[in-house]
Design a protein around this motif. Structure first.
Motif, PDB file in Angstrom:
ATOM      1  N   PRO A 166       1.089  -1.184  -0.085  1.00 43.32           N
ATOM      2  CA  PRO A 166       0.112   0.004  -0.008  1.00 43.32           C
ATOM      3  C   PRO A 166       0.919   1.162  -0.158  1.00 43.32           C
ATOM      4  O   PRO A 166       1.538   1.347   0.795  1.00 43.32           O
ATOM      5  N   GLY A 167       0.664   2.386  -0.975  1.00 44.05           N
ATOM      6  CA  GLY A 167       1.378   3.510  -1.068  1.00 44.05           C
ATOM      7  C   GLY A 167       2.495   3.359  -2.010  1.00 44.05           C
ATOM      8  O   GLY A 167       2.968   4.364  -2.192  1.00 44.05           O
ATOM      9  N   GLU A 168       2.837   2.314  -2.330  1.00 49.10           N
ATOM     10  CA  GLU A 168       4.098   1.868  -3.171  1.00 49.10           C
ATOM     11  C   GLU A 168       3.805   2.337  -4.583  1.00 49.10           C
ATOM     12  O   GLU A 168       2.857   1.973  -5.267  1.00 49.10           O
ATOM     13  N   ALA A 169       4.573   3.328  -5.137  1.00 45.55           N
ATOM     14  CA  ALA A 169       4.392   3.764  -6.589  1.00 45.55           C
ATOM     15  C   ALA A 169       4.835   2.833  -7.839  1.00 45.55           C
ATOM     16  O   ALA A 169       5.388   1.653  -7.064  1.00 45.55           O
ATOM     17  N   THR A 170       4.400   3.233  -8.703  1.00 37.64           N
ATOM     18  CA  THR A 170       4.418   2.157 -10.010  1.00 37.64           C
ATOM     19  C   THR A 170       5.899   1.700 -10.387  1.00 37.64           C
ATOM     20  O   THR A 170       6.151   0.647 -10.657  1.00 37.64           O
TER      21      THR A 170
END
Length: 266
Positions: free
Chosen positions: A41-45
């Motif tokens: 959760p919250g991790e960018a692409t």
């Protein structure tokens, strides 16, 4: 998603981006599976975006990550195989304990509650997060030297640095604190149901030179499953460190997982 393909959910651990699974994704797709690589959760692409926005993952708890992965599994058309590395391995064990997944593979997993050995090398590997109590609400980054000790100690400095540059991202420190206190907390977030007899088969994989999740802790986790009649197996790669899922020898590990899955009829 093709109805004829079994989905495989690949879950990464701390300090690696979900895209680090890409070689596994390609191999498993070639072997008839439908792989996906959900980030935390919250991790960018991308790796670059994740490095630029560490606060997006700060203060995420293990329970939040597990709950998110439950939504990923629930959203699939078919029950998946779950494969995790490091904290992803721990998450795999937690999900399997709840009866999710047709099979699970935990590679160099972080400790579930009840694992007692705590080698000095593991303490050092976790120090970047655990060394400062104020880190509990922060996202923590590794230096290349810290990555070398925790991940790349069994490979060359050059390869370790290349992996660090390619895949390392900031990660929340809170899960480290939760696992460190797990054996003293009756409601620990890392408490897995090791007695579940209705779950699918589970394979635990250890690296004999792993500093971050030492072989002795994975063996201790394996022993906790002795009261369940569900299939639980253990294998090790004696000369491998914590980078075994992403370094030049990843294919040996992946091929062993594919062979094991086929032996389970999957």
């Amino acid at each position: 998603m093709s109805d004829s393909r079994t989905p495989v959910v690949f879950i990464h651990g701390l300090w690696l981006h979900s895209s680090s699974w890409q070689p596994w994704v390609e191999l498993f797709h070639e072997n008839g599976y439908e792989p996906i690589t959900p980030g935390w959760p919250g991790e960018a692409t991308t790796v670059e975006e994740s490095r630029a926005a560490p606060d997006a993952v700060a203060d995420k708890s293990l329970t939040e990550v597990v709950d998110y992965m439950k939504t990923v599994v629930a959203g699939l058309e078919r029950e998946p195989i779950i494969i995790g590395h490091s904290f992803g391995g721990l998450i795999t064990e937690l999900l399997m304990g709840e009866g999710l997944g047709v099979a699970g593979v935990a590679i160099d997993p972080a400790q579930i509650k009840g694992v007692l050995p705590l080698p000095l090398a593991q303490l050092r590997a976790g120090f970047p997060g655990l060394g400062n109590p104020a880190n509990i609400h922060k996202a923590v980054s590794l230096t290349s030297e810290q990555f070398r000790f925790g991940f790349g100690n069994a490979i060359s400095q050059e390869e370790s640095d290349a992996l660090y540059n390619a895949w390392n991202i900031p990660s929340p420190a809170k899960p480290l604190f939760e696992v460190a206190a797990g054996n003293f907390n009756p409601h620990a977030a890392n408490k897995a149901d090791t007695r579940n007899e209705g779950r699918g088969p589970l394979l635990l994989i250890a690296g004999g030179k792993d500093h971050t999740a030492p072989e002795v802790t994975t063996k201790a986790a394996f022993n906790l499953y002795r009261h369940s009649t569900a299939v639980t197996e253990f294998t090790d790669f004696e000369d491998r460190g914590h980078s075994l899922a992403i370094d030049a020898g990843w294919r040996d590990v992946a091929d062993s997982v594919l062979a094991w899955l086929k032996a389970q009829g999957l």
